[in-house]
Scaffold this motif. Structure first.
Motif, short mmCIF file in Angstrom:
data_model
loop_
_atom_site.label_atom_id
_atom_site.label_comp_id
_atom_site.label_asym_id
_atom_site.label_seq_id
_atom_site.Cartn_x
_atom_site.Cartn_y
_atom_site.Cartn_z
N THR A 25 0.80 -1.22 0.00
CA THR A 25 0.00 0.00 0.00
C THR A 25 0.84 1.28 0.00
OG1 THR A 25 -0.18 -0.34 2.37
CG2 THR A 25 -2.06 -1.01 1.03
N THR A 26 2.14 1.20 0.30
CA THR A 26 3.03 2.36 0.18
C THR A 26 4.25 1.90 -0.61
OG1 THR A 26 4.37 1.87 2.13
CG2 THR A 26 2.36 3.16 2.50
N VAL A 27 5.07 2.85 -1.07
CA VAL A 27 6.21 2.44 -1.90
C VAL A 27 7.20 1.59 -1.11
CG1 VAL A 27 7.58 4.56 -1.51
CG2 VAL A 27 7.90 3.23 -3.61
N ARG A 28 7.41 1.90 0.16
CA ARG A 28 8.32 1.09 0.97
C ARG A 28 7.77 -0.33 1.14
NH1 ARG A 28 11.88 4.86 0.05
NH2 ARG A 28 12.40 6.34 1.67
N GLN A 86 5.45 -0.58 -11.25
CA GLN A 86 4.89 0.50 -12.08
C GLN A 86 3.79 1.26 -11.35
OE1 GLN A 86 3.66 -0.77 -15.96
NE2 GLN A 86 5.74 -0.80 -16.75
N ARG A 87 3.10 0.60 -10.44
CA ARG A 87 2.05 1.30 -9.69
C ARG A 87 2.63 2.39 -8.77
NH1 ARG A 87 -2.70 -1.87 -10.42
NH2 ARG A 87 -2.45 -2.22 -12.65
N PHE A 88 3.96 2.34 -8.58
CA PHE A 88 4.61 3.37 -7.77
C PHE A 88 5.67 4.11 -8.58
CE2 PHE A 88 2.77 0.34 -4.90
CZ PHE A 88 2.22 1.12 -3.90
N ASN A 89 5.64 3.90 -9.90
CA ASN A 89 6.62 4.52 -10.80
C ASN A 89 8.07 4.26 -10.39
OD1 ASN A 89 5.68 6.01 -13.28
ND2 ASN A 89 4.18 6.72 -11.76
N ARG A 116 13.64 -2.16 -10.57
CA ARG A 116 12.80 -3.37 -10.57
C ARG A 116 13.62 -4.59 -10.99
NH1 ARG A 116 9.23 -2.58 -14.74
NH2 ARG A 116 9.48 -0.36 -15.03
N THR A 135 14.87 1.86 3.33
CA THR A 135 15.51 3.17 3.43
C THR A 135 15.48 3.95 2.13
OG1 THR A 135 17.64 2.25 2.80
CG2 THR A 135 17.15 2.32 5.17
N GLY A 136 15.19 3.30 1.01
CA GLY A 136 15.23 3.98 -0.28
C GLY A 136 16.63 4.02 -0.88
N TYR A 137 17.58 3.23 -0.32
CA TYR A 137 18.93 3.19 -0.89
C TYR A 137 18.87 2.66 -2.32
CZ TYR A 137 23.71 1.62 -1.80
OH TYR A 137 24.95 1.41 -2.37
N LEU A 190 17.03 3.61 -4.69
CA LEU A 190 15.71 3.73 -5.33
C LEU A 190 15.73 4.83 -6.40
CD1 LEU A 190 12.61 3.30 -5.53
CD2 LEU A 190 12.36 4.74 -3.51
N GLU A 191 15.18 4.53 -7.56
CA GLU A 191 15.03 5.53 -8.62
C GLU A 191 13.62 5.43 -9.17
OE1 GLU A 191 18.71 6.12 -11.31
OE2 GLU A 191 18.77 4.01 -10.77
N TYR A 192 13.02 6.59 -9.41
CA TYR A 192 11.67 6.61 -9.97
C TYR A 192 11.73 6.79 -11.49
CZ TYR A 192 10.23 7.25 -5.12
OH TYR A 192 10.03 7.09 -3.78
#
Lengths: 512, 86
Positions: free
Chosen positions: A377-380, A416-419, A425, A494-496, A498-500
């Motif tokens: 439900t959230t990007v994390r 893709q639902r979170f770009n 991916r 942590t988003g280490y 991560l790229e949108y």
């Protein structure tokens, strides 16, 4: 691999319907997984042919739950079995098996034992060095299974002779295979990860270092520490086994270089390993490391007739033996190397067939919908789901490329639902695929290595059954695999790395 | 392959990326809320009120017209579907 070879996203409407709903399309795989856990996990039977029967039973039981015409179910199995990914695995095994057995016939292990005693590499450091070299080989040839087979056949006995702990050593080999499977541009899992996430292979590999290196440094440190803690005494046979042949077998490093060189140059795995095979056969004969009959032999029981005539010929005669007391057979390293993989080949074909049943039957789609609604439900949370989902599927399905193909559409949809962009991916998909395929006793990489290991007592007089590493005991020691999963879990939280999609779009898919 | 690719993304990226009015972005339409196309980037949501109603999972270009840093939501002006993507 072209795009047409890859499976489509899960269809909206199931072509094959099951009593009990879409989830029942997972029954063949579920039966197989349960069978594999009982057979290899609980009973400790590492017999791949036994797993083949488990998959066959699963496919038959699954058919009983199909609504309507069973022919559509059978068609789906055929559809799955003819996917290119299955053929890729088959080819990699056959070629790598022949190659590994042939350089072994040429005394490569003796050379390694000689080199490690000359360089004074003790039992303590041997697992760490094995990890590094297995990682380099796997990165070069792109097949973790091939690396597991080659290193278990060639380096494992050398380490056992020196007194390294067999289980730790097997873990180090599998860790190296994980590293290469994850990073190599020619690895089938790398290619699947890039192609299914619409990303170019070069970009995917380049973006992968930030995770792979962190895990590899931690794994290397762990092998150094564990190697010292678990080291035993060298075996008494070390002097005779290693001293006999001396360093000459090390010329097969040239054979390995031929494989890595051609593979890194972007040649197909068949071509690369074929070159290595040709070089190794030439070296064996030219330097007298092994007679032609050690690589290929036709053993006939007939003392007269054509066999006897051919036996007398100059070139052909060297691969023909007349042995009235033995059974008539073909032998040699080419034969045994390829033969060892026949059960695994049958197994992978059946598993991709069963995965296709689950895809077409809507089992995958059902899971995907549930995940998006309740878990991701959230990007994390979505990324954590992608990591854990890939890990679980790969932990349960023996052949990691098949598992990767099965989970790839989920990763794409969830991401893709979170770009989340294609590189990220592809990295989540491949790292956890590579890692979990080499950890548990029913993992394809573990089975491939173990299949090579159980042949060792026949190959070396001094190698006893007690020196075999139990595949059910190796899972805690595949350090690189575990660290890779841990790095990705932390990266998800942590988003280490991560790229949108708006940050950077992946380029078009190209072969290499 | 340029060497720069090896050094992309060695950072900790926020789960709520912020944008400013005037930014032009390319991203997937991730769903519809009350008939309005939504582009969800991480946990940031940008609505595209003038986009068509059949763009689910398509890659589109849009210009951010408003953005609220506080709740990470914004609106954008739909510019078009990116060619070659399905």
């Amino acid at each position: 691999m072209s795009e047409t070879d890859l499976p489509d996203d899960p269809p909206d409407e199931s072509r094959v319907e099951f009593y009990g709903g879409r989830v029942m399309s997972a029954l063949p795989l579920a039966i197989f997984i349960a069978w594999a856990i009982v057979q290899s996990g609980l009973l400790g039977i590492g017999d791949t042919s036994g797993l083949v029967i488990g998959m066959l039973v699963g496919l038959i039981v699954g058919m009983l739950f199909v609504k309507g015409n069973w022919k559509s179910y059978a068609d789906v199995i055929f559809e799955g079995m003819t996917q290119r990914v299955a053929a890729t695995a088959v080819v990699a095994w056959l070629w790598a098996g022949m190659f590994a057995d042939t350089i072994q016939a040429g005394g490569f292990v003796d050379g390694l034992v000689w080199a490690s005693s000359a360089a004074d590499v003790g039992a303590a450091l041997f697992p760490a060095l094995t990890f590094i070299f297995a990682a380099l080989l796997a990165t070069g040839i792109g097949t973790g299974y091939g690396t597991a087979v080659a290193f278990t056949s060639l380096v494992f006995p050398a380490g056992v002779l020196l007194g390294a702990d067999p289980v730790l050593l097997f873990g180090a080999i599998l860790s190296g295979a994980v590293f290469g499977d994850n990073l190599a541009p020619v690895s089938d899992t790398t290619i699947v990860s890039a192609v299914t996430q619409d990303a170019d292979i070069g970009g995917v590999v380049a973006s992968r270092f930030k995770y792979a290196l962190v895990a590899a440094v931690l794994a290397l440190a762990s092998y150094i520490v564990a190697g010292q803690a678990m080291a035993g005494e060298p075996l008494d046979v070390a002097a005779s086994a290693g001293g006999g042949a001396g360093p000459l077998g090390l010329v097969h490093l040239l054979s390995i270089l031929a494989v890595i060189g051609t593979a890194v140059a972007g040649r197909h795995i068949i071509e690369a390993v074929s070159w290595g095979l040709i070089v190794s056969v030439a070296l064996n004969i030219a330097l007298g490391l092994a007679p032609a009959s050690a690589m290929l032999v036709f053993r006939s029981t007939s003392e007269s007739g054509i066999a006897a005539t051919l036996n007398g010929l100059p070139v052909l005669g060297s691969v023909i033996e007349i042995a009235p007391d033995a059974s008539a057979t073909v032998g040699g390293s080419l034969y045994t190397g390829a033969l060892g993989f026949f059960p695994l080949i049958v197994l992978v074909l059946l598993i991709v067939g069963a995965a296709q049943v689950m895809r077409v039957g809507g089992g995958f789609a059902a899971i995907e919908e549930w995940l998006l609604e309740h878990v991701a439900t959230t990007v994390r949370r979505a990324e954590t789901t992608m990591v854990i989902g890939t890990a679980i599927v790969n932990a349960t399905i023996t052949i990691n490329t098949a598992a990767e193909i099965a989970i790839a559409p989920f990763i794409r949809t969830l991401g893709q639902r979170f770009n989340i962009n294609g590189y990220r991916r592809a990295n989540i998909l491949d790292a956890n695929t590579s890692a979990l395929g080499y950890i548990f006793p029913w993992g394809g990489g573990v089975l491939a290595g173990y299949a090579a290991m159980i042949q060792l007592p026949q190959q070396f007089d001094w190698f006893t059954e007690a020196m075999l590493a139990n595949p059910a005991a190796v899972w805690p020691y595949v350090f690189h695999g575990w660290f890779l999963v841990a790095v990705f879990l932390i990266a998800a939280w942590t988003g280490y790395g991560l790229e949108y999609v708006p940050d950077r779009q992946s380029e078009e898919v190209a072969r290499v | 392959m340029s060497l720069g690719k090896f050094f992309e993304g060695w950072t900790f990226r926020t789960n709520r990326p912020a944008y400013a009015a005037g930014d032009e972005l390319t991203a997937y339409v991730t769903g519809y809320a009350d008939g309005t196309a939504q582009v969800r980037i991480g946990d940031t949501i940008i609505a595209l009120p003038d986009a068509d109603d059949d763009l689910g999972d398509q890659l589109v270009r849009f210009r951010v017209t408003e953005f609220d840093d506080g709740d990470s939501t914004g609106t954008g002006e739909f510019l078009g579907v990116v060619e070659g993507d399905t």
